[in-house]
Design a protein around this motif. Structure first.
Motif, PDB file in Angstrom:
ATOM      1  N   LEU B   6       0.838  -1.129  -0.081  1.00  0.00           N
ATOM      2  CA  LEU B   6      -0.010   0.008   0.100  1.00  0.00           C
ATOM      3  C   LEU B   6       0.994   1.332  -0.206  1.00  0.00           C
ATOM      4  O   LEU B   6       0.716   2.138  -0.891  1.00  0.00           O
ATOM      5  N   ILE B   7       1.983   1.056   0.757  1.00  0.00           N
ATOM      6  CA  ILE B   7       2.689   2.385   0.653  1.00  0.00           C
ATOM      7  C   ILE B   7       3.296   2.659  -0.504  1.00  0.00           C
ATOM      8  O   ILE B   7       3.313   3.850  -0.777  1.00  0.00           O
ATOM      9  N   PHE B  12       3.879   6.479  -4.387  1.00  0.00           N
ATOM     10  CA  PHE B  12       3.857   6.571  -6.063  1.00  0.00           C
ATOM     11  C   PHE B  12       2.620   7.706  -6.471  1.00  0.00           C
ATOM     12  O   PHE B  12       2.890   8.656  -7.333  1.00  0.00           O
ATOM     13  N   ALA B  13       1.406   7.405  -6.183  1.00  0.00           N
ATOM     14  CA  ALA B  13       0.379   8.111  -6.580  1.00  0.00           C
ATOM     15  C   ALA B  13       0.458   9.696  -6.099  1.00  0.00           C
ATOM     16  O   ALA B  13       0.168  10.583  -6.714  1.00  0.00           O
ATOM     17  N   SER B  14       0.908   9.846  -4.666  1.00  0.00           N
ATOM     18  CA  SER B  14       0.989  11.366  -4.236  1.00  0.00           C
ATOM     19  C   SER B  14       2.104  11.990  -4.986  1.00  0.00           C
ATOM     20  O   SER B  14       1.844  13.161  -5.210  1.00  0.00           O
ATOM     21  N   GLN B  52       3.879   3.049 -15.312  1.00  0.00           N
ATOM     22  CA  GLN B  52       4.975   3.654 -14.583  1.00  0.00           C
ATOM     23  C   GLN B  52       5.372   3.111 -13.430  1.00  0.00           C
ATOM     24  O   GLN B  52       6.422   2.661 -13.012  1.00  0.00           O
ATOM     25  N   TYR B  53       4.061   2.908 -12.600  1.00  0.00           N
ATOM     26  CA  TYR B  53       4.336   2.141 -11.343  1.00  0.00           C
ATOM     27  C   TYR B  53       4.651   0.438 -11.590  1.00  0.00           C
ATOM     28  O   TYR B  53       5.843   0.342 -10.827  1.00  0.00           O
ATOM     29  N   VAL B 274      11.575   6.653   0.207  1.00  0.00           N
ATOM     30  CA  VAL B 274      10.443   6.347   0.967  1.00  0.00           C
ATOM     31  C   VAL B 274      10.129   4.641   0.985  1.00  0.00           C
ATOM     32  O   VAL B 274       9.854   4.194   2.232  1.00  0.00           O
ATOM     33  N   LEU B 275      10.621   4.094   0.027  1.00  0.00           N
ATOM     34  CA  LEU B 275      10.662   2.451   0.186  1.00  0.00           C
ATOM     35  C   LEU B 275      11.679   2.183   1.280  1.00  0.00           C
ATOM     36  O   LEU B 275      11.213   1.465   2.197  1.00  0.00           O
ATOM     37  N   VAL B 276      12.874   2.598   0.945  1.00  0.00           N
ATOM     38  CA  VAL B 276      13.843   2.386   2.220  1.00  0.00           C
ATOM     39  C   VAL B 276      13.155   2.731   3.606  1.00  0.00           C
ATOM     40  O   VAL B 276      13.436   1.948   4.442  1.00  0.00           O
TER      41      VAL B 276
END
Lengths: 300, 307
Positions: B6-7, B12-14, B52-53, B274-276
């Motif tokens: 979800l994150i 990505f979206a934000s 893209q995602y 953000v992923l990290v």
């Protein structure tokens, strides 16, 4: 069964109070008093800053944006009580005007968080089911991020301004309020009086308004007060990073940003804005602590 | 795992949905439409968002986080280079926090309502209320500008010169640890006070056990569990604090990278960062769970029985 459980913790406390020596009891009274005094101190600090913010146009001796090239980076004297900054502006006047920015951002952002977070928490906790699942998954995901990182991300995406910084801080605080409200609702919704209200056919809205909200009020109030403290720090942090209030509007955070470049020549530029943030935040924290103690049914 | 998934979508979206066209930030406002289109194509920004995602997620799963659009350096290399700096800073901050908070919290609880307790509470309130960046600036002002004890800023790798490294890290670590110290201290105090009222403590006392072993062997162990929880919850705040601290002390760490990435609207950087962060958060939660079982063996056994 339920009522018996609720009575249980009260009994030992009662006995404890009976056997407590008068000396101990007196000390407890003194302690409570000092605690409340600290809370009152916090409230006084807040009132002073609020009054200063409202009366800024009349209290500030100078125009906070008026530069004066003959008085660049002068230490405190009779005319400029806290000295002047790198453009010859009066620091005291800027500090008073800065209170407007900080308090406005602090209160408004928490208002945003409450207005969005409390209803969502109510819905999640009261209706449960899929809606709850969706809301809480997203909330959990958001809570995985440090509050400040979300605020910085939003603020930088929205573009630097006070309104955007306030919005960013408010939105970042929403998940916390959702979680807290939901937890409260879960605790209250099974109470007998809520079931009784439902049994006589009260509407959901009425149950929220008459029973659930008043019973969740205390922790929400504490959370809101402490959140204002956090929001004021967050606003000053964003402004310090250049993501909040833009010059020449005076704000405590952006004043510190500028001051950092003149630590050798004009350290007083860094003293006062930070002290103002510290004292204001301390005021809200003291009041939050006082409220927590006053509203906490478990007295220890 | 669901949360992590979800994150990634939300990040990505934000990043894509919020206003502000990054291409214009990168190539400049006045560029002609052709070169803007070229850049959009080059970085795949002309593809539909879900594409893209998926492209990004696929590469990320293979450990390829893309290249920074600002600098052209692969994001993974940059993160691997910067993360240890912030980790060192965080570990030092944690160490300082625990070294101060543990004894202070215990003393505050054991000597409740004495001068010790009030002093402890005051320190905690200070730590909660002082803005980190201001504390940092004040420390620079005092220790670096006035006393010349320490350099004001900068970073030297501990492998080059450990002493110089610590001289530069001690102030940022202290600043970063301040809020943490306060929260931890309060938690230890209040949970110790709570535990001291428990039945097993009364039993231990009535056995004739001295106050010291009652506190340290029986009560403290149980009181530390909520403290560890708080430690885990606050780990995120530590990273948020690192952004500010690294900015004030000009430490080229992960926190500064986050800020630069956001400011430059560098998608590759922001997404990776953000992923990290999210993975780090999950790892810390795991670590917290493991620590629980170390402090209190009962937790592990109960968990095993439940399953």
């Amino acid at each position: 069964m339920k009522s018996a459980l609720e009575l249980a913790p009260a009994t030992p406390r009662f006995i404890e109070a009976e056997i407590a020596s008068p000396w101990k009891r007196a000390r407890r009274i003194v302690r409570r008093f000092t605690r409340r005094r600290l809370a009152i101190l916090g409230a006084i600090v807040i009132v002073i800053f609020v009054v200063a913010a409202i009366l800024a146009p009349w209290l500030a001796p100078y125009n906070p944006q008026a530069t004066n090239w003959s008085k660049i980076r002068k230490p405190a004297d009779a005319q400029n009580w806290l000295g002047t900054d790198d453009l010859g502006r009066d620091l005291f006047s800027r500090l008073i005007w800065g209170a407007q920015v900080s308090l406005l951002a602090g209160v408004l952002s928490v208002l945003i968080a409450v207005v969005l977070g409390v209803p969502l928490g109510l819905i999640a906790g009261y209706y449960r089911g899929h809606l709850d699942q969706v809301i809480m998954r997203i909330t959990d995901a958001l809570l995985a991020f440090p509050f400040l990182i979300i605020a910085i991300a939003l603020a930088s995406a929205l573009g630097p301004s006070l309104a955007n910084a306030t919005l960013a801080i408010g939105l970042s605080a929403v998940p916390g309020f959702i979680r807290l409200t939901r937890g409260q609702v879960l605790a209250v919704r099974e109470e007998e009086y809520v079931q009784a209200a439902r049994a006589v056919g009260a509407s959901d809205l009425r149950i929220f308004w008459r029973y659930i909200l008043p019973n969740s009020f205390a922790p929400l109030m504490v959370q809101a007060t402490v959140s204002i403290a956090g929001a004021i720090i967050a606003e000053s942090t964003l402004s310090f990073l250049g993501l909040g209030v833009q010059p020449p509007t005076p704000s405590w955070g952006s004043m510190l940003n500028v001051a950092q470049g003149f630590l050798n020549q004009a350290p007083w530029m860094a003293w006062w804005p930070g002290l103002a943030i510290f004292v204001t935040v301390l005021g809200f924290n003291l009041m939050g602590d006082g409220l927590r103690d006053a509203l906490d049914p478990k007295d220890y | 795992m669901v949360v992590l998934f979800l994150i990634t979508i939300m990040v990505f979206a934000s990043q894509r949905l919020l206003p502000g066209d990054p291409v214009r930030v990168w190539v400049g406002e006045e560029r002609d439409p052709e070169s803007i289109a070229y850049f959009q194509h080059k970085y795949g920004l002309d593809q539909p968002l879900p594409m893209q995602y998926l492209t990004w997620l696929g590469l990320a799963l293979q450990g390829d986080l893309g290249k920074s659009i600002r600098t052209g350096i692969p994001v993974r290399d940059e993160i691997l280079h910067r993360l240890p700096i912030t980790l060192e800073l965080s570990v030092l901050a944690l160490l300082i926090a625990v070294v101060i908070a543990l004894p202070a919290g215990v003393i505050s609880a054991v000597r409740k309502d004495t001068a010790w307790d009030y002093a402890g509470n005051s320190v905690a309130l200070f730590g909660l209320s002082v803005p980190h960046f201001w504390l940092g600036i004040m420390m620079i002002l005092f220790f670096a500008v006035q006393l010349h004890w320490m350099p004001a800023s900068g970073y030297i790798s501990p492998f080059d010169d450990l002493y110089e490294n610590l001289r530069r890290m001690i102030m940022p670590a202290f600043v970063l640890g301040t809020g943490f110290t306060a929260v931890l201290m309060r938690q230890i105090r209040s949970s110790l006070l709570e535990v001291m009222k428990a039945d097993f403590v009364r039993t231990a006392r009535s056995k004739g056990l001295a106050e010291r072993p009652v506190v340290y062997k029986h009560a403290l162990r149980n009181a530390l569990i909520p403290a560890v929880t708080v430690l885990g919850l606050q780990a995120g705040a530590l990273l948020g604090g690192a952004i500010i601290t690294e900015q004030v002390f000009v430490v080229p760490g992960f926190g500064k990278y986050i800020l630069d990435g956001f400011n430059g609207r560098d998608y590759a950087e922001v997404q990776a960062v953000v992923l990290v962060t999210a993975v780090g958060y999950l790892l810390i939660n795991l670590l917290v769970d493991i620590t629980y079982s170390l402090i209190n063996p009962k937790i592990r056994i109960e968990g095993a029985e439940a399953e």
